[in-house]
Design a protein around this motif. Structure first.
Motif, PDB file in Angstrom:
ATOM      1  N   GLY A 227      45.035   8.855  35.428  1.00  0.00           N
ATOM      2  CA  GLY A 227      45.607   9.108  36.928  1.00  0.00           C
ATOM      3  C   GLY A 227      44.487   9.942  37.426  1.00  0.00           C
ATOM      4  O   GLY A 227      43.492  10.155  36.897  1.00  0.00           O
ATOM      5  N   ILE A 228      44.991  10.419  38.695  1.00  0.00           N
ATOM      6  CA  ILE A 228      44.008  11.427  39.427  1.00  0.00           C
ATOM      7  C   ILE A 228      45.045  12.471  39.991  1.00  0.00           C
ATOM      8  O   ILE A 228      46.078  12.469  40.103  1.00  0.00           O
ATOM      9  N   MET A 229      44.376  13.860  39.939  1.00  0.00           N
ATOM     10  CA  MET A 229      44.990  14.838  40.698  1.00  0.00           C
ATOM     11  C   MET A 229      43.925  15.307  41.860  1.00  0.00           C
ATOM     12  O   MET A 229      42.687  15.427  41.650  1.00  0.00           O
ATOM     13  N   VAL A 230      44.450  15.022  43.003  1.00  0.00           N
ATOM     14  CA  VAL A 230      43.677  15.524  44.437  1.00  0.00           C
ATOM     15  C   VAL A 230      44.074  16.747  44.647  1.00  0.00           C
ATOM     16  O   VAL A 230      45.438  17.046  44.785  1.00  0.00           O
ATOM     17  N   VAL A 231      43.172  17.612  45.014  1.00  0.00           N
ATOM     18  CA  VAL A 231      43.562  18.870  45.497  1.00  0.00           C
ATOM     19  C   VAL A 231      42.687  19.211  47.035  1.00  0.00           C
ATOM     20  O   VAL A 231      41.620  18.769  46.937  1.00  0.00           O
ATOM     21  N   GLN A 232      43.411  19.343  47.738  1.00  0.00           N
ATOM     22  CA  GLN A 232      42.773  19.867  49.218  1.00  0.00           C
ATOM     23  C   GLN A 232      42.761  21.123  49.380  1.00  0.00           C
ATOM     24  O   GLN A 232      43.941  21.781  49.324  1.00  0.00           O
ATOM     25  N   SER A 233      41.679  21.718  49.898  1.00  0.00           N
ATOM     26  CA  SER A 233      41.686  23.138  49.639  1.00  0.00           C
ATOM     27  C   SER A 233      40.473  23.813  50.943  1.00  0.00           C
ATOM     28  O   SER A 233      39.701  22.917  51.392  1.00  0.00           O
TER      29      SER A 233
END
Length: 106
Positions: free
Chosen positions: A4-10
């Motif tokens: 899977g992927i983990m997407v982080v917006q910051s």
């Protein structure tokens, strides 16, 4: 093994500290995240044309491989809570980061 992927917006809270934010993220934070079992790679992106007032400027995409895709994230949070990761010296991020985990479909 599930992938899977983990997407982080910051975003940095202070745009004048963007260089410091990127230095910490690239040279401290990413290596610490990738040291957690289950995190296999990471890439960062910056929004094209500049972020709007309610939009994060940066996106990080982490590839995950684990029997339980939430396990690496839980381990990262545990390391952070126990001081096992380095916090940025910058003021807290603007809007809180947005974290989403996606499972790869077969």
């Amino acid at each position: 093994m599930p992938k899977g992927i983990m997407v982080v917006q910051s975003s940095p809270s202070d745009p004048s500290k963007e260089d410091e934010y990127n230095d910490w993220y690239d040279n401290t934070h990413l290596p610490e995240v990738l040291a957690v079992p289950g995190f296999v790679s990471a890439r960062r992106y910056k929004v094209l044309g500049g972020a709007g007032p309610s939009q994060h400027a940066y996106l990080a995409v982490y590839e995950l491989e684990a029997d339980d895709l939430t396990a690496p994230v839980k381990e990262l949070r545990a390391r952070s809570a126990s001081g096992g990761t380095t916090k940025s010296d910058l003021p807290p991020l603007g809007p809180p980061p947005v974290v989403t985990i996606y499972e790869l479909l077969d």
